[in-house]
Enzyme design. Sequence first.
Site: not given
Length: 434
Positions: A128, A394, A244-245
């Site tokens: 990332f 995605r 939070y994913k």
Amino acid sequence: MIFSDSRDFALQLDSDDKLASFREAFVIPDPSLVYFDGNSLGMMPKAAQEKSRQIVNEQWGKDMIRGWNKGWWEAPSRVGDKIGQLIGAAAGQTLVGDTVSVNLFKLATSALTLQPNKTRIITDTFNFPSDLYILQGIDNLLSPSPSGRGDGGEGKYEIIRIGASDNDITPDLAALEAAIDENTALVTLSHVVFKSGYMYDMQRITDLAHAKGALVLWDLSHSVGSVPVHLDDSNADFAIGCTYKYLNGGPGAPAFLYVNKNIQEKLSSPIWGWWGQKNPFDFDLDYTPAPGAQRFLVGTQPMISLLTMEAALEPLLQAGMDALREKSILMTNYASFLTESWLVPFGFSLGSPLDSAMRGSHISIRHSEGYRINRALIEEMNVIPDFRAPDNLRLGFAPLYLSFADVWEGFDRIRKVMEAKRYEKYPERKLAVT
Ligand SMILES: *Cc1c(COP(=O)(O)O)cnc(C)c1O
């Protein structure tokens, strides 16, 4: 399993799904919405919704300052240990707080300053970008004349970014293995990478690094809650990750960090705050580190968000990672099958590994018009994927609440966008958040 592209087949998979009832544990405001973005922001568990009301109305509203002695103060380690159950970490090693980026800064700096004579950091181009920026910033900070850009040119550290062995789907493992040498202080990678969904073999890479005396730090942002992780068993040194994913903790919910108990006492945090002090309520004027991983806390944590996230973990802990992984593999295999049968004829290609053992819980499908297709899906088809440049649409499959009928429906709508070229009316110019 032999897949079929009929809708009845999807319904059959749903009726065989042992986890199907967990969908009821989530707030579903629009049953016709196909949500393929649980890998970016998980849907809201009912338990979290109820808990957040209770936190605001009762804990903050009525307990006020007394809340700190009624479970707030211990929350970073209590909730950390719960997350630990999802990532194979025994108690006392996982803490909640800050953001993934800040936690990477703290842990990576600590790993580097522990080994001041080594000057090599290994990461990859799949990581990332924020992780790479943080490493560059650390290099800039730790370099004798802080003019280096952290790219290996000027600073103290040589930051090696391993590239792809193919079309940006799989990292070059031979190059990774060859790059790790005795001068390597730290190997830091995303366990599941954010674009292609490639998943590293944690045990193997950790062993390779340890064989040369390097420490290893895993970013679990796309792994936690989506694939089983065994930090203790693989003897990983550090990990960080997002809540939070796939953990469904809510937007901006605090991140977590893991420090293996075998190295905790040797480490020093680069940020000496009172939450990482040994006895914060002695208000001693000098800093003494708290024992263990606790020293990596800094200051007051966002309690409303943290405690809401704690409640969000309930369905995950109940379902268990092995059952979730089984469903996730079936889903990503099914999605890969639908890509082949329906979307490849429209110019799509699979941007993720075909072998589920090398893949997390999302897949990317690539198309030169990926961005505009994404727009059309969101704005007129009630499907929410996301777009990652240059050409990745995605699709995240959160096995707790997504049904196979959702997957069938989502792919059917993508197919319809392609048939009618509905993407053509959208501008190429991108919105702020893609
Ligand atoms: C989502 C994500 C992050 C998020 O970082 P924050 O600092 O919490 O915003 C970091 N790393 C990876 C690999 C991610 O997927």
